[in-house]
Scaffold this motif. Structure first.
Motif, mmCIF file in Angstrom:
data_model
loop_
_atom_site.group_PDB
_atom_site.id
_atom_site.type_symbol
_atom_site.label_atom_id
_atom_site.label_comp_id
_atom_site.label_asym_id
_atom_site.label_seq_id
_atom_site.Cartn_x
_atom_site.Cartn_y
_atom_site.Cartn_z
ATOM 1 N N UNK A 16 -5.586 0.336 12.029
ATOM 2 C CA UNK A 16 -4.745 1.253 11.277
ATOM 3 C C UNK A 16 -4.541 2.569 12.022
ATOM 4 N N UNK A 17 -5.618 3.136 12.567
ATOM 5 C CA UNK A 17 -5.521 4.418 13.266
ATOM 6 C C UNK A 17 -4.656 4.292 14.515
ATOM 7 N N UNK A 18 -4.920 3.263 15.329
ATOM 8 C CA UNK A 18 -4.137 3.075 16.556
ATOM 9 C C UNK A 18 -2.669 2.831 16.229
ATOM 10 N N UNK A 19 -2.407 1.987 15.231
ATOM 11 C CA UNK A 19 -1.035 1.672 14.867
ATOM 12 C C UNK A 19 -0.284 2.860 14.297
ATOM 13 N N UNK A 56 4.912 1.515 7.225
ATOM 14 C CA UNK A 56 4.737 1.061 5.840
ATOM 15 C C UNK A 56 3.777 -0.116 5.772
ATOM 16 N N UNK A 57 3.920 -1.047 6.711
ATOM 17 C CA UNK A 57 3.044 -2.227 6.732
ATOM 18 C C UNK A 57 1.591 -1.834 6.947
ATOM 19 N N UNK A 58 1.351 -0.934 7.890
ATOM 20 C CA UNK A 58 -0.018 -0.531 8.208
ATOM 21 C C UNK A 58 -0.650 0.284 7.084
ATOM 22 N N UNK A 59 0.096 1.231 6.541
ATOM 23 C CA UNK A 59 -0.462 2.105 5.510
ATOM 24 C C UNK A 59 -0.737 1.348 4.218
ATOM 25 N N UNK A 60 0.164 0.443 3.840
ATOM 26 C CA UNK A 60 0.013 -0.267 2.565
ATOM 27 C C UNK A 60 -1.006 -1.399 2.634
ATOM 28 N N UNK A 61 -1.350 -1.836 3.835
ATOM 29 C CA UNK A 61 -2.320 -2.918 3.965
ATOM 30 C C UNK A 61 -3.611 -2.446 4.620
ATOM 31 N N UNK A 62 -3.486 -1.677 5.698
ATOM 32 C CA UNK A 62 -4.666 -1.281 6.450
ATOM 33 C C UNK A 62 -5.570 -0.324 5.706
ATOM 34 N N UNK A 63 -4.980 0.671 5.047
ATOM 35 C CA UNK A 63 -5.797 1.684 4.358
ATOM 36 C C UNK A 63 -6.611 1.079 3.213
ATOM 37 N N UNK A 90 8.032 -5.612 1.827
ATOM 38 C CA UNK A 90 9.345 -5.157 2.288
ATOM 39 C C UNK A 90 9.248 -4.607 3.707
ATOM 40 N N UNK A 91 8.198 -3.832 3.992
ATOM 41 C CA UNK A 91 8.004 -3.311 5.341
ATOM 42 C C UNK A 91 7.812 -4.415 6.360
#
Length: 312
Positions: A16-19, A56-63, A90-91
């Motif tokens: 998540x951080x790297x992305x 959006x994909x990283x924040x909504x799944x990774x966090x 959607x992302x």
């Protein structure tokens, strides 16, 4: 906390951080180019769209997956779970659509003048914005069904009608409904992957023919240094990386859909695989784009210099 949970949490956190940092640097780079009046390439709009979709994909799944892996106390309401999974889906779909559009546009751009796509070279840049808007609306409408299935996590373990995803749950449906649901979501993705493979094959064939022609013409500049060839190779690398991770993601998603009560390992693996492309793609783009790399390192140096001056 088990060692396996810590390892999974570290993977989610690193991904998540790297992305997020990589995509944020790229987005800032393209915004600076736009507002400073630099010449903007037609593909820059597609890349900005791809970067936002990746974020959006990283924040909504990774966090939430990171928080869940480290067993931190947090709870989501029913509406929050629905929106979180909806925005993530959607992302993810927009990431597919943007990569597909990017490959098609580049295939048209480098196509020979005597090909059937020659007339589209002039018209294609005009329809990039419209294509992105239409694909976004299409994916938002298709994924509305996610809002009907997702719900908050229930503490009542006797409820067998729910499928646990860690921080949220989804309602079980009969096999016919699940099959129709999966087909509805996968059909646009399958079309995009097919178009990407076609465009990639076309680009490889065009580059091969161009290289053969250049072997018969004495020139001082090799074709591999041309901007068109360099951009095409970057997009081919991006598409091949996407197709590889997307195939693994589809396999894991199908397993989650088919299995009645998936274990936590399968849920975590599906989340990790789905976050690989959003995390890796900005690194691929920066490695092939010298201006983006210089912008990234110059920003880091500028952030470090005040600290160094204060320590002197």
């Amino acid at each position: 906390m088990a060692a396996s949970d810590v390892a999974v949490g570290i993977i989610f956190l690193s991904q998540t951080v790297v992305g997020v940092l990589g995509n944020s640097f790229l987005l800032l780079h393209y915004l600076v180019l736009y507002f400073t009046g630099h010449r903007v390439k037609p593909t820059d709009l597609i890349l900005k769209h791809l970067i936002v979709a990746n974020l959006l994909t990283l924040l909504c799944k990774g966090v939430p997956q990171t928080i869940e892996a480290f067993s931190l106390e947090f709870s989501l309401s029913d509406i929050e779970c629905k929106l979180l999974f909806y925005v993530h889906r959607v992302g993810r779909c927009m990431s597919i659509g943007s990569t597909c559009l990017l490959s098609i546009f580049q295939a048209i751009t480098i196509s020979p003048r005597d090909s059937s796509c020659s007339e589209l070279k002039v018209k294609a840049p005009r329809y990039i914005g419209t294509s992105l808007c239409l694909s976004c609306i299409l994916y938002m409408l298709i994924n509305i069904i996610i809002l009907m299935y997702m719900t908050r996590k229930w503490n009542n373990t006797t409820m067998t009608t729910l499928k646990d995803f860690g921080y949220c749950s989804s309602f079980h449906r009969d096999i016919t409904t699940v099959t129709l649901f999966a087909a509805l979501l996968l059909f646009p993705d399958a079309v995009c992957v097919g178009l990407m493979l076609w465009a990639s094959s076309s680009m490889v064939l065009t580059l091969h023919r161009h290289k053969q022609r250049m072997q018969h013409i004495q020139k001082t500049i090799s074709p591999r240094f041309s901007p068109e060839s360099r951009a095409t190779k970057t997009i081919l690398l991006l598409v091949s990386t996407f197709v590889s991770f997307y195939t693994l993601s589809c396999i894991s998603q199908v397993c989650l859909t088919v299995i009645y009560n998936p274990n936590l390992f399968l849920v975590n693996m599906a989340a990790i695989v789905s976050g690989c492309f959003p995390a890796v793609s900005p690194l691929l783009l920066m490695s092939r784009d010298a201006s983006a790399s210089r912008f990234c390192f110059s920003w880091i140096e500028n952030r470090k210099s005040p600290v160094l001056m204060m320590n002197m």
